[in-house]
Design a protein around this motif. Structure first.
Motif, PDB file in Angstrom:
ATOM      1  N   SER A 129       0.838  -1.191   0.000  1.00 26.66           N
ATOM      2  CA  SER A 129       0.000   0.000   0.000  1.00 26.66           C
ATOM      3  C   SER A 129       0.882   1.254   0.000  1.00 26.66           C
ATOM      4  O   SER A 129       2.031   1.200  -0.427  1.00 26.66           O
ATOM      5  CB  SER A 129      -0.935  -0.031   1.218  1.00 26.66           C
ATOM      6  N   ARG A 130       0.331   2.372   0.488  1.00 24.92           N
ATOM      7  CA  ARG A 130       1.066   3.642   0.551  1.00 24.92           C
ATOM      8  C   ARG A 130       0.939   4.246   1.938  1.00 24.92           C
ATOM      9  O   ARG A 130      -0.107   4.123   2.589  1.00 24.92           O
ATOM     10  CB  ARG A 130       0.496   4.644  -0.466  1.00 24.92           C
ATOM     11  N   ASP A 131       2.009   4.914   2.394  1.00 26.48           N
ATOM     12  CA  ASP A 131       1.907   5.646   3.647  1.00 26.48           C
ATOM     13  C   ASP A 131       1.353   7.041   3.383  1.00 26.48           C
ATOM     14  O   ASP A 131       0.958   7.365   2.249  1.00 26.48           O
ATOM     15  CB  ASP A 131       3.255   5.686   4.371  1.00 26.48           C
ATOM     16  N   THR A 132       1.313   7.883   4.391  1.00 31.12           N
ATOM     17  CA  THR A 132       0.692   9.204   4.243  1.00 31.12           C
ATOM     18  C   THR A 132       1.473  10.143   3.335  1.00 31.12           C
ATOM     19  O   THR A 132       0.938  11.156   2.886  1.00 31.12           O
ATOM     20  CB  THR A 132       0.526   9.876   5.617  1.00 31.12           C
ATOM     21  N   SER A 209      -2.719   3.068   3.386  1.00 33.55           N
ATOM     22  CA  SER A 209      -4.021   3.049   2.723  1.00 33.55           C
ATOM     23  C   SER A 209      -3.815   3.159   1.229  1.00 33.55           C
ATOM     24  O   SER A 209      -2.855   3.784   0.768  1.00 33.55           O
ATOM     25  CB  SER A 209      -4.900   4.205   3.210  1.00 33.55           C
ATOM     26  N   ASP A 210      -4.726   2.558   0.472  1.00 32.72           N
ATOM     27  CA  ASP A 210      -4.740   2.821  -0.971  1.00 32.72           C
ATOM     28  C   ASP A 210      -5.946   3.670  -1.360  1.00 32.72           C
ATOM     29  O   ASP A 210      -6.229   3.848  -2.544  1.00 32.72           O
ATOM     30  CB  ASP A 210      -4.669   1.532  -1.793  1.00 32.72           C
ATOM     31  N   LEU A 211      -6.663   4.165  -0.328  1.00 33.57           N
ATOM     32  CA  LEU A 211      -7.756   5.129  -0.523  1.00 33.57           C
ATOM     33  C   LEU A 211      -8.839   4.590  -1.455  1.00 33.57           C
ATOM     34  O   LEU A 211      -9.375   5.313  -2.287  1.00 33.57           O
ATOM     35  CB  LEU A 211      -7.195   6.462  -1.038  1.00 33.57           C
ATOM     36  N   GLU A 212      -9.174   3.327  -1.274  1.00 33.57           N
ATOM     37  CA  GLU A 212     -10.163   2.682  -2.143  1.00 33.57           C
ATOM     38  C   GLU A 212     -11.391   2.203  -1.383  1.00 33.57           C
ATOM     39  O   GLU A 212     -12.099   1.302  -1.829  1.00 33.57           O
ATOM     40  CB  GLU A 212      -9.520   1.516  -2.898  1.00 33.57           C
ATOM     41  N   GLU A 217      -7.307  -2.967  -1.132  1.00 31.28           N
ATOM     42  CA  GLU A 217      -6.646  -4.269  -1.157  1.00 31.28           C
ATOM     43  C   GLU A 217      -6.557  -4.872   0.243  1.00 31.28           C
ATOM     44  O   GLU A 217      -6.766  -6.072   0.431  1.00 31.28           O
ATOM     45  CB  GLU A 217      -5.251  -4.137  -1.774  1.00 31.28           C
ATOM     46  N   GLY A 218      -6.242  -4.045   1.228  1.00 32.74           N
ATOM     47  CA  GLY A 218      -6.133  -4.547   2.593  1.00 32.74           C
ATOM     48  C   GLY A 218      -7.452  -5.068   3.123  1.00 32.74           C
ATOM     49  O   GLY A 218      -7.513  -6.123   3.769  1.00 32.74           O
ATOM     50  N   LYS A 220      -9.918  -6.224   1.365  1.00 34.29           N
ATOM     51  CA  LYS A 220     -10.240  -7.464   0.660  1.00 34.29           C
ATOM     52  C   LYS A 220      -9.420  -8.630   1.197  1.00 34.29           C
ATOM     53  O   LYS A 220      -9.949  -9.706   1.470  1.00 34.29           O
ATOM     54  CB  LYS A 220     -10.001  -7.297  -0.843  1.00 34.29           C
ATOM     55  N   ARG A 221      -8.120  -8.425   1.341  1.00 35.94           N
ATOM     56  CA  ARG A 221      -7.223  -9.520   1.727  1.00 35.94           C
ATOM     57  C   ARG A 221      -7.495 -10.032   3.141  1.00 35.94           C
ATOM     58  O   ARG A 221      -7.224 -11.204   3.443  1.00 35.94           O
ATOM     59  CB  ARG A 221      -5.770  -9.091   1.581  1.00 35.94           C
ATOM     60  N   TYR A 222      -8.001  -9.143   4.000  1.00 33.37           N
ATOM     61  CA  TYR A 222      -8.334  -9.561   5.360  1.00 33.37           C
ATOM     62  C   TYR A 222      -9.840  -9.714   5.559  1.00 33.37           C
ATOM     63  O   TYR A 222     -10.301  -9.836   6.698  1.00 33.37           O
ATOM     64  CB  TYR A 222      -7.712  -8.612   6.381  1.00 33.37           C
ATOM     65  N   ALA A 223     -10.600  -9.713   4.460  1.00 34.33           N
ATOM     66  CA  ALA A 223     -12.052  -9.955   4.507  1.00 34.33           C
ATOM     67  C   ALA A 223     -12.710  -9.105   5.587  1.00 34.33           C
ATOM     68  O   ALA A 223     -13.482  -9.610   6.411  1.00 34.33           O
ATOM     69  CB  ALA A 223     -12.341 -11.436   4.720  1.00 34.33           C
TER      70      ALA A 223
END
Length: 258
Positions: A129-132, A209-212, A217-218, A220-223
């Motif tokens: 992902s990306r940091d701030t 965060s990927d701001l989505e 993605e996070g 989704k991957r951790y449901a």
């Protein structure tokens, strides 16, 4: 009859009604179960939440091959709230080959896969992902390095997250050090709003965060089914707890660290 008994009776009737002949009739009953939850007091909310999940799970399991139920499946937030067994049953009941090619079905099937992969006892699932500041970061940069790591899934727009954050910061101050750390994963949509939330709430731990929003993605991957939601990972990278409240986390960490 008090309000709680009325709501419980309504929910029970809703669950039974979800098995009626037509999808339209079943859905009206499931709407009643949702209303009972939405109208519930804080004391009764957890039970009625589970009742509503059961009602929707039974509705979808019985009617998922109808166009009406497929439309509801695409629109309602309750799909995201179904547990692994409930959602897996619904997916297993799909016979409509056209629906099997839809994004809604494929996303749900992926969700079951991610639920299994991120279950307690499994190795952690990496997130890129990306940091701030916009720099790419990975969960693997932090996890599996000898510390217990808590992933805090939250968002600045989430009232419950904001309400709980001061207590989580207190827990962090109590246990932080060479054995414990936290990383935040936000479901925000705008960078400036996300950063303002961090500053306003005085959150001291690293963020990504990927701001989505819910499609991040996070999440989704951790449901992730709701926020705030936590995942606790052991020093060797195993998932050891999911969905603990701050109070439950404190007791867990006392046992692990003290």
């Amino acid at each position: 009859m008090n309000n709680f008994l009325l709501m419980s009776l309504s929910t029970l009737l809703s669950v039974v009604a979800c098995k009626t002949e037509t999808a339209e009739e079943a859905f009206k009953a499931c709407e009643a179960a949702e209303k009972a939850y939405n109208d519930a007091s804080e004391k009764d909310a957890d039970k009625l939440f589970e009742d509503a999940k059961t009602a929707f799970a039974q509705f979808f399991a019985a009617h998922i091959n109808t166009p009406f139920a497929q439309k509801i499946f695409a629109e309602t937030r309750w799909v995201r709230r179904l547990n692994q067994n409930q959602l897996e049953t619904v997916i297993g009941n799909v016979k409509d080959e056209t629906f099997k090619q839809s994004a809604d079905y494929l996303n749900a099937a992926d969700r079951v896969k991610y639920m299994k992969a991120s279950a307690v006892g499994n190795p952690f699932v990496n997130i890129v992902s990306r940091d701030t500041t916009g720099v790419e970061v990975q969960l693997s940069d932090i996890v599996g390095k000898g510390k217990y790591i808590l992933i805090d899934f939250w968002a600045s727009w989430c009232p419950d997250c904001r309400k709980e954050m001061p207590s989580l910061i207190t827990l962090y101050d109590k246990f932080k050090g060479d054995k414990f750390d936290i990383v935040g994963y936000s479901l925000d949509r705008k960078a400036e709003v996300w950063k303002k939330g961090i500053n306003d709430l005085l959150i001291p731990w690293p963020q990504m965060s990927d701001l989505e929003y819910w499609t991040s993605e996070g999440a989704k991957r951790y449901a992730v089914q709701w926020i705030p939601m936590t995942v606790l990972i052991s020093p060797d990278g195993k998932i050891i707890a999911r969905g603990l409240s701050v109070g439950e986390l404190e007791e867990k960490l006392k046992g692990l660290l003290q």
